[in-house]
Design an enzyme around this catalytic site. Structure first.
Site, PDB file in Angstrom:
ATOM      1  N   GLY A 113      -7.610  -3.335   0.819  1.00 53.96           N
ATOM      2  CA  GLY A 113      -7.904  -2.296  -0.170  1.00 53.96           C
ATOM      3  C   GLY A 113      -6.969  -2.405  -1.370  1.00 53.96           C
ATOM      4  O   GLY A 113      -7.341  -2.062  -2.492  1.00 53.96           O
ATOM      5  N   GLY A 114      -5.779  -2.928  -1.135  1.00 53.24           N
ATOM      6  CA  GLY A 114      -4.808  -3.106  -2.216  1.00 53.24           C
ATOM      7  C   GLY A 114      -4.795  -4.531  -2.752  1.00 53.24           C
ATOM      8  O   GLY A 114      -3.887  -4.909  -3.497  1.00 53.24           O
ATOM      9  N   GLY A 172       0.819  -1.217   0.000  1.00 50.52           N
ATOM     10  CA  GLY A 172       0.000   0.000   0.000  1.00 50.52           C
ATOM     11  C   GLY A 172       0.847   1.258   0.000  1.00 50.52           C
ATOM     12  O   GLY A 172       2.079   1.196   0.013  1.00 50.52           O
ATOM     13  N   SER A 173       0.170   2.395  -0.002  1.00 49.66           N
ATOM     14  CA  SER A 173       0.897   3.662  -0.122  1.00 49.66           C
ATOM     15  C   SER A 173       1.649   4.009   1.169  1.00 49.66           C
ATOM     16  O   SER A 173       2.713   4.629   1.122  1.00 49.66           O
ATOM     17  CB  SER A 173      -0.065   4.792  -0.504  1.00 49.66           C
ATOM     18  OG  SER A 173      -1.144   4.857   0.405  1.00 49.66           O
ATOM     19  N   ASP A 229       2.846  -3.234   8.250  1.00 47.13           N
ATOM     20  CA  ASP A 229       1.847  -3.108   7.170  1.00 47.13           C
ATOM     21  C   ASP A 229       0.870  -1.986   7.513  1.00 47.13           C
ATOM     22  O   ASP A 229       0.748  -1.573   8.680  1.00 47.13           O
ATOM     23  CB  ASP A 229       1.104  -4.445   7.003  1.00 47.13           C
ATOM     24  CG  ASP A 229       0.357  -4.541   5.670  1.00 47.13           C
ATOM     25  OD1 ASP A 229       0.392  -3.572   4.883  1.00 47.13           O
ATOM     26  OD2 ASP A 229      -0.254  -5.593   5.421  1.00 47.13           O
ATOM     27  N   GLU A 252      -0.915 -10.974   3.090  1.00 44.81           N
ATOM     28  CA  GLU A 252      -0.739 -10.160   4.307  1.00 44.81           C
ATOM     29  C   GLU A 252      -1.132 -10.968   5.541  1.00 44.81           C
ATOM     30  O   GLU A 252      -0.470 -10.910   6.580  1.00 44.81           O
ATOM     31  CB  GLU A 252      -1.584  -8.886   4.204  1.00 44.81           C
ATOM     32  CG  GLU A 252      -1.049  -7.930   3.145  1.00 44.81           C
ATOM     33  CD  GLU A 252      -1.929  -6.732   2.860  1.00 44.81           C
ATOM     34  OE1 GLU A 252      -1.431  -5.776   2.260  1.00 44.81           O
ATOM     35  OE2 GLU A 252      -3.116  -6.747   3.221  1.00 44.81           O
ATOM     36  N   ALA A 303      -3.302  -0.372   6.894  1.00 42.10           N
ATOM     37  CA  ALA A 303      -4.662  -0.904   7.055  1.00 42.10           C
ATOM     38  C   ALA A 303      -5.648   0.101   6.462  1.00 42.10           C
ATOM     39  O   ALA A 303      -5.320   1.279   6.277  1.00 42.10           O
ATOM     40  CB  ALA A 303      -4.985  -1.145   8.529  1.00 42.10           C
ATOM     41  N   ASP A 304      -6.845  -0.391   6.177  1.00 42.28           N
ATOM     42  CA  ASP A 304      -7.910   0.483   5.683  1.00 42.28           C
ATOM     43  C   ASP A 304      -8.762   1.017   6.828  1.00 42.28           C
ATOM     44  O   ASP A 304      -9.320   2.113   6.724  1.00 42.28           O
ATOM     45  CB  ASP A 304      -8.775  -0.299   4.679  1.00 42.28           C
ATOM     46  CG  ASP A 304      -7.939  -0.760   3.503  1.00 42.28           C
ATOM     47  OD1 ASP A 304      -7.390   0.114   2.802  1.00 42.28           O
ATOM     48  OD2 ASP A 304      -7.773  -1.976   3.312  1.00 42.28           O
ATOM     49  N   LYS A 340      -8.362  -4.884   6.131  1.00 38.64           N
ATOM     50  CA  LYS A 340      -7.284  -4.733   5.168  1.00 38.64           C
ATOM     51  C   LYS A 340      -7.713  -5.339   3.839  1.00 38.64           C
ATOM     52  O   LYS A 340      -8.693  -6.056   3.770  1.00 38.64           O
ATOM     53  CB  LYS A 340      -6.016  -5.459   5.663  1.00 38.64           C
ATOM     54  CG  LYS A 340      -5.425  -4.803   6.896  1.00 38.64           C
ATOM     55  CD  LYS A 340      -4.115  -5.442   7.353  1.00 38.64           C
ATOM     56  CE  LYS A 340      -3.163  -5.753   6.265  1.00 38.64           C
ATOM     57  NZ  LYS A 340      -2.828  -4.606   5.383  1.00 38.64           N
TER      58      LYS A 340
HETATM   59  C1  5RP Z   1      -3.419  -3.738   0.971  1.00 39.18           C
HETATM   60  C2  5RP Z   1      -3.762  -3.217   2.320  1.00 39.18           C
HETATM   61  C3  5RP Z   1      -3.246  -1.865   2.680  1.00 39.18           C
HETATM   62  O1  5RP Z   1      -2.515  -1.975   3.850  1.00 39.18           O
HETATM   63  C4  5RP Z   1      -4.407  -0.941   2.885  1.00 39.18           C
HETATM   64  O2  5RP Z   1      -5.221  -0.929   1.733  1.00 39.18           O
HETATM   65  C5  5RP Z   1      -3.959   0.490   3.212  1.00 39.18           C
HETATM   66  O3  5RP Z   1      -3.397   1.069   2.082  1.00 39.18           O
HETATM   67  P1  5RP Z   1      -2.801   2.535   2.090  1.00 39.18           P
HETATM   68  O4  5RP Z   1      -1.584   2.504   2.950  1.00 39.18           O
HETATM   69  O5  5RP Z   1      -2.495   2.801   0.629  1.00 39.18           O
HETATM   70  O6  5RP Z   1      -3.861   3.485   2.616  1.00 39.18           O
HETATM   71  O7  5RP Z   1      -4.416  -3.846   3.117  1.00 39.18           O
HETATM   72  O8  5RP Z   1      -4.074  -4.951   0.710  1.00 39.18           O
END
Ligand code: 5RP
Length: 220
Positions: free
Chosen positions: A94-95, A27-28, A79, A101, A81-82, A92
């Protein structure tokens, strides 16, 4: 929010020790973490990566990608999280990297979650819950999710008629309209549906430490 993500990611570097094999998410926010690791790539032995996207970025910084089957248990996983509730339970995926994970989180002694403040919620579910499914079971799983939760499953679309395909070649269903008052129970129940590969609820194995980005970062 990208500044808050960067601050959370850079605070997590404090937990990284010399010679470690590190679990790395996707993720970002994690991208900032990888860039921070990349300033001193020789400090760690290597990384177990949760996605092709993160592997590419790690390699670009000269960090070796290791196979979890050969590393054994990991001492640290970092890591994003959303969503994150007050008990450090997470949504989690979103990516679309939730399955790998989850595997790495399970294999790790300590899971540090790095988030911006917008990810904090009292009750999980405002962010649509990602579920990775075997493609042929997509409709079956969606019907069972409706019956079980009353939520609205939506097939995550991609650039072709197959929708988004995960690194494992599977589909993603995002479940909207949930208010998850029993995350451990829902995670267990959804995992029982044939065709479900992984559920983006990290409740049975929540984060151990959450770093919320800000000036200064807060640790939960
Ligand atoms: C990917 C995830 C990410 O950790 C989650 O989507 C958060 O992403 P971001 O740091 O871009 O907000 O679970 O599967």
């Amino acid at each position: 929010m990208s500044e808050a993500k960067r601050l959370a990611a850079e605070a997590a570097i404090e937990y990284v020790e010399e010679g470690m094999v590190l679990g790395v998410g996707t993720g970002s926010t994690v991208a900032y973490f990888i860039d921070a690791l990349g300033r001193n790539p020789g400090r760690i032995k290597g990384a177990v990566s949760s996605s092709e996207q993160s592997s590419e970025r790690l390699r670009a910084h000269g960090i070796e990608i290791l196979d979890l089957n050969f590393t054994g248990p990991l001492s640290l996983y970092v890591d994003g999280a959303d969503e994150c509730d007050p008990h450090k339970r997470l949504i989690k995926g979103g990516g679309a990297a939730l399955t790998r994970e989850k595997i790495i989180a399970e294999a790790s002694e300590r899971f540090i979650c790095i988030i911006d403040p917008a990810k904090q919620v009292d009750v999980l579910g405002r962010f649509p819950l990602p579920v990775e499914v075997i493609p042929m079971a997509r409709s079956l799983v969606a019907r069972e999710i409706v019956a079980m939760t009353g939520g609205q499953p939506v097939w995550r679309q991609g650039s072709n008629e197959k929708g988004v395909l995960t690194d494992n070649g599977n589909a993603i269903i995002d479940v909207h309209g949930l208010s998850i008052v029993d995350p451990v129970g829902l995670e267990a129940a959804l995992n029982q549906i044939p065709g479900v590969v992984a559920v983006g609820l990290f409740a049975r194995r929540p984060a151990d430490v959450v770093i919320v980005g800000g000036e200064p970062p807060r640790t939960l």
